[in-house]
Structures are given as structure tokens and as C-alpha cells.
Design a protein around this motif. Structure first.
Motif, PDB file in Angstrom:
ATOM      1  N   ARG A   2      -1.801  -5.733  -3.277  1.00  0.00           N
ATOM      2  CA  ARG A   2      -2.007  -4.365  -2.828  1.00  0.00           C
ATOM      3  C   ARG A   2      -1.319  -3.347  -3.756  1.00  0.00           C
ATOM      4  NH1 ARG A   2      -6.040  -3.440  -1.823  1.00  0.00           N
ATOM      5  NH2 ARG A   2      -5.267  -1.330  -1.496  1.00  0.00           N
ATOM      6  N   GLY A  29       2.564   2.029  -3.085  1.00  0.00           N
ATOM      7  CA  GLY A  29       1.594   2.437  -4.094  1.00  0.00           C
ATOM      8  C   GLY A  29       1.029   3.811  -3.808  1.00  0.00           C
ATOM      9  N   ASP A  30      -0.085   3.858  -3.093  1.00  0.00           N
ATOM     10  CA  ASP A  30      -0.781   5.128  -2.845  1.00  0.00           C
ATOM     11  C   ASP A  30      -0.390   5.784  -1.529  1.00  0.00           C
ATOM     12  OD1 ASP A  30      -2.148   5.060  -5.242  1.00  0.00           O
ATOM     13  OD2 ASP A  30      -3.866   3.974  -4.416  1.00  0.00           O
ATOM     14  N   TYR A  84      -1.768   7.904   3.507  1.00  0.00           N
ATOM     15  CA  TYR A  84      -2.291   6.961   2.523  1.00  0.00           C
ATOM     16  C   TYR A  84      -3.505   7.614   1.884  1.00  0.00           C
ATOM     17  CZ  TYR A  84      -4.014   2.617   0.433  1.00  0.00           C
ATOM     18  OH  TYR A  84      -4.445   1.657  -0.463  1.00  0.00           O
ATOM     19  N   ASP A 109       0.831  -1.213   0.000  1.00  0.00           N
ATOM     20  CA  ASP A 109       0.000   0.000   0.000  1.00  0.00           C
ATOM     21  C   ASP A 109       0.861   1.257   0.000  1.00  0.00           C
ATOM     22  OD1 ASP A 109      -2.668  -0.988   0.035  1.00  0.00           O
ATOM     23  OD2 ASP A 109      -2.466  -1.522   2.144  1.00  0.00           O
ATOM     24  N   SER A 158      -6.700   7.835  -1.170  1.00  0.00           N
ATOM     25  CA  SER A 158      -7.614   7.060  -2.000  1.00  0.00           C
ATOM     26  C   SER A 158      -8.843   7.906  -2.331  1.00  0.00           C
ATOM     27  CB  SER A 158      -8.047   5.785  -1.273  1.00  0.00           C
ATOM     28  OG  SER A 158      -9.002   5.065  -2.030  1.00  0.00           O
ATOM     29  N   CYS A 196      -3.382  -0.597  -6.040  1.00  0.00           N
ATOM     30  CA  CYS A 196      -3.121   0.848  -5.994  1.00  0.00           C
ATOM     31  C   CYS A 196      -2.710   1.398  -7.352  1.00  0.00           C
ATOM     32  CB  CYS A 196      -1.998   1.145  -4.995  1.00  0.00           C
ATOM     33  SG  CYS A 196      -2.411   0.932  -3.254  1.00  0.00           S
ATOM     34  N   GLU A 197      -1.769   0.729  -8.022  1.00  0.00           N
ATOM     35  CA  GLU A 197      -1.041   1.337  -9.128  1.00  0.00           C
ATOM     36  C   GLU A 197      -1.388   0.816 -10.519  1.00  0.00           C
ATOM     37  OE1 GLU A 197       1.372   3.888  -8.972  1.00  0.00           O
ATOM     38  OE2 GLU A 197       0.542   4.084  -6.963  1.00  0.00           O
ATOM     39  N   ASP A 244      -9.894  -3.705  -5.566  1.00  0.00           N
ATOM     40  CA  ASP A 244     -10.647  -2.606  -6.150  1.00  0.00           C
ATOM     41  C   ASP A 244     -11.760  -3.179  -7.037  1.00  0.00           C
ATOM     42  OD1 ASP A 244     -10.999  -0.813  -8.726  1.00  0.00           O
ATOM     43  OD2 ASP A 244     -10.329   0.541  -7.138  1.00  0.00           O
ATOM     44  N   GLU A 261     -11.753   2.371   1.434  1.00  0.00           N
ATOM     45  CA  GLU A 261     -10.388   1.869   1.230  1.00  0.00           C
ATOM     46  C   GLU A 261      -9.468   2.353   2.354  1.00  0.00           C
ATOM     47  OE1 GLU A 261      -6.714   0.463  -0.012  1.00  0.00           O
ATOM     48  OE2 GLU A 261      -8.753  -0.282  -0.295  1.00  0.00           O
TER      49      GLU A 261
END
Length: 252
Positions: A150, A53-54, A67, A50, A69, A154-155, A240, A74
Motif C-alpha cells: 500500500r 502514503g496518500d 485519504y 495508505d 487519490s 501510494c508513493e 495501481d 481507489e
């Protein structure tokens, strides 16, 4: 840090050693002794995914994490994962600087930030730093699976036209080699553990210039093989909902 044969990632002493003085370290960590020894877990490998990613881990002196989103749900999921290990919760707020509606979960806890750095979460701008998938994640299939689930949730995007999964990350031009190495590890271990074939990492044609003048390029990796797409759906998948639905469409 814990040996490779151990399930232990960190002892209290490992974190104490990141402080300038043992006295200040012991004072700062006295409340958090129940965290140790910190053990490897599927949940923890997901948190690393995570944050690569985000997420964003701020380096010294702030030592805090965020974090982001579009979905409050999420952020709640991430909050639960964090709480299950560290019994900490972040605060959610709406981002006002973005054109689109997004939300941010902020966690102000310096001992936690020190721990996350030690277990392999990159600190500072990911575009301007080299980082790798931590060895403890690469070494075990169950940890790598959750990490990729994860990170891709995210990506990655699912392209309905080209019928592929693509992940892209930007790097400053002087760090391209490190970014390609990161993507190569994804490719190698997807095949090793799940027989999922990817393209070789490749560079986006155009060069982007940031406001600070730094030139960046996108590094891309795709899963195009139909059998590999089915294996991704079967063994890793997306959390997602939109990406899950799109993957379903291209694997019919």
C-alpha cells in the motif's frame, strides 16, 4: 497495549487512557465498544500504509482523517477496508484546490483517530514529524508485505528509463535522520522477508523552501537489481494498474 505474543493491538482501556477524564472517555467510546479488542490484521496494516502514503491524520483538536487519490475507485477500496474493521465510511468529494483532478475521502470520527494514532499512524504533517513503521507491522511478514504494497502503491514510481522502482518522501532538514531511519527499515525488512535488495537511502541534491520558510529535502530509495524487481513483482506488487503495467515492462 497488547503484548508482543498476542494478536491484540488495543483494548478499550488503552484508548480510554488518551482522554483527560475517564468519564468523558467512556461517554465518547460507548458506541464503539464492539471495536475492542482491536486485533492485528493484514487489512489494518494496509490502512496504516495508505495513511502514511496518500493519507493525512489530523491531530488534536480536530482528530479526523483524509485519504486522497485521482481515482474514486481507489477511495472506494480504502472505504471498504475501513468499513470491514470499524463499520465506518467516509464521504468523498472532489478537491478544488489542486491543479489536477483529485478526490478526497474524509472521515470525521475522533475515537477512530485516537486509535490510529495509538497503532502508529503519524498525526499532522508528515514532512514536519518523525515516525517509524510500527513494530507490530515489522514483526510479521504478512503485515509488512501489505504495508509495503500500500505504501509503494501510494508513493513509489516505476521508472521505465532507469528500470527501477523509486520511493521518495520529503522531510524538513532537521528531521532528515529520522526519515533515513524510516527508509532503512524498509530496506532491511524487504531483504529479510523477500531477499529484495535496495540502494541505501540517499538525499535529493536540491533543497526546497516551503511558503512558511521551512527547508525540506527529498529522501530517496530505489530497487534497481533485476532479480529484486522480479521478487517485488512476485511477492508484493502494485495495485495501481499503471504502476503494475510499468513494472511488468521493466521485468520482461
Amino acid at each position: 497495549m497488547g503484548s508482543k505474543n498476542s494478536n491484540i493491538l488495543l483494548e478499550l482501556e488503552d484508548v480510554l487512557n488518551t482522554y483527560k477524564s475517564k468519564y468523558h472517555g467512556e461517554k465518547a467510546l460507548i458506541r464503539y465498544k464492539p471495536w475492542f479488542p482491536l486485533r492485528k490484521s493484514i487489512t489494518l496494516s494496509g490502512i496504516v500504509g495508505d495513511l502514511m502514503g496518500d493519507g493525512h491524520l489530523q491531530d488534536y483538536p480536530k482528530l479526523r482523517l483524509d485519504y486522497s487519490s485521482k481515482s474514486v475507485r481507489e477511495l472506494e477500496r480504502f472505504n471498504r477496508a475501513l468499513y470491514s474493521i470499524f463499520e465506518l465510511k467516509g464521504k468523498t468529494r472532489r478537491c478544488t484546490t489542486n491543479r489536477y483532478i483529485t478526490y478526497n475521502l474524509g472521515v470525521n470520527n475522533k475515537p477512530l483517530a485516537r486509535i490510529l494514532k495509538l497503532i502508529g499512524v503519524p498525526a499532522g504533517s508528515k514532512v514536519l514529524s518523525n515516525f517509524k513503521i510500527p513494530e507490530w507491522i515489522l514483526e510479521e511478514k504478512k503485515f509488512f508485505k501489505r504495508f509495503i504494497n500500500r505504501l509503494f502503491s501510494c508513493e513509489a514510481c516505476v521508472d521505465l528509463t532507469s528500470k527501477c522502482i523509486e520511493i521518495k518522501m520529503y522531510k524538513s532538514e532537521d528531521l532528515i535522520d529520522g526519515g533515513i531511519s524510516f527508509f532503512n527499515d524498509i530496506s532491511i525488512y524487504l531483504y529479510k522477508y523477500f531477499s529484495i535488495k535496495t540502494t541505501r537511502p540517499f538525499l535529493e541534491g536540491r533543497i526546497s523552501v516551503r511558503k512558511d520558510g521551512i527547508k525540506t529535502r527529498g529522501i530517496r530509495l530505489k530497487i534497481k537489481n533485476r532479480d529484486s524487481l522480479k521478487k517485488f513483482k512476485q511477492f508484493i506488487g502494485f495495485e495501481d494498474k499503471n504502476k503494475k503495467m510499468r513494472l511488468e515492462k521493466i521485468t520482461l
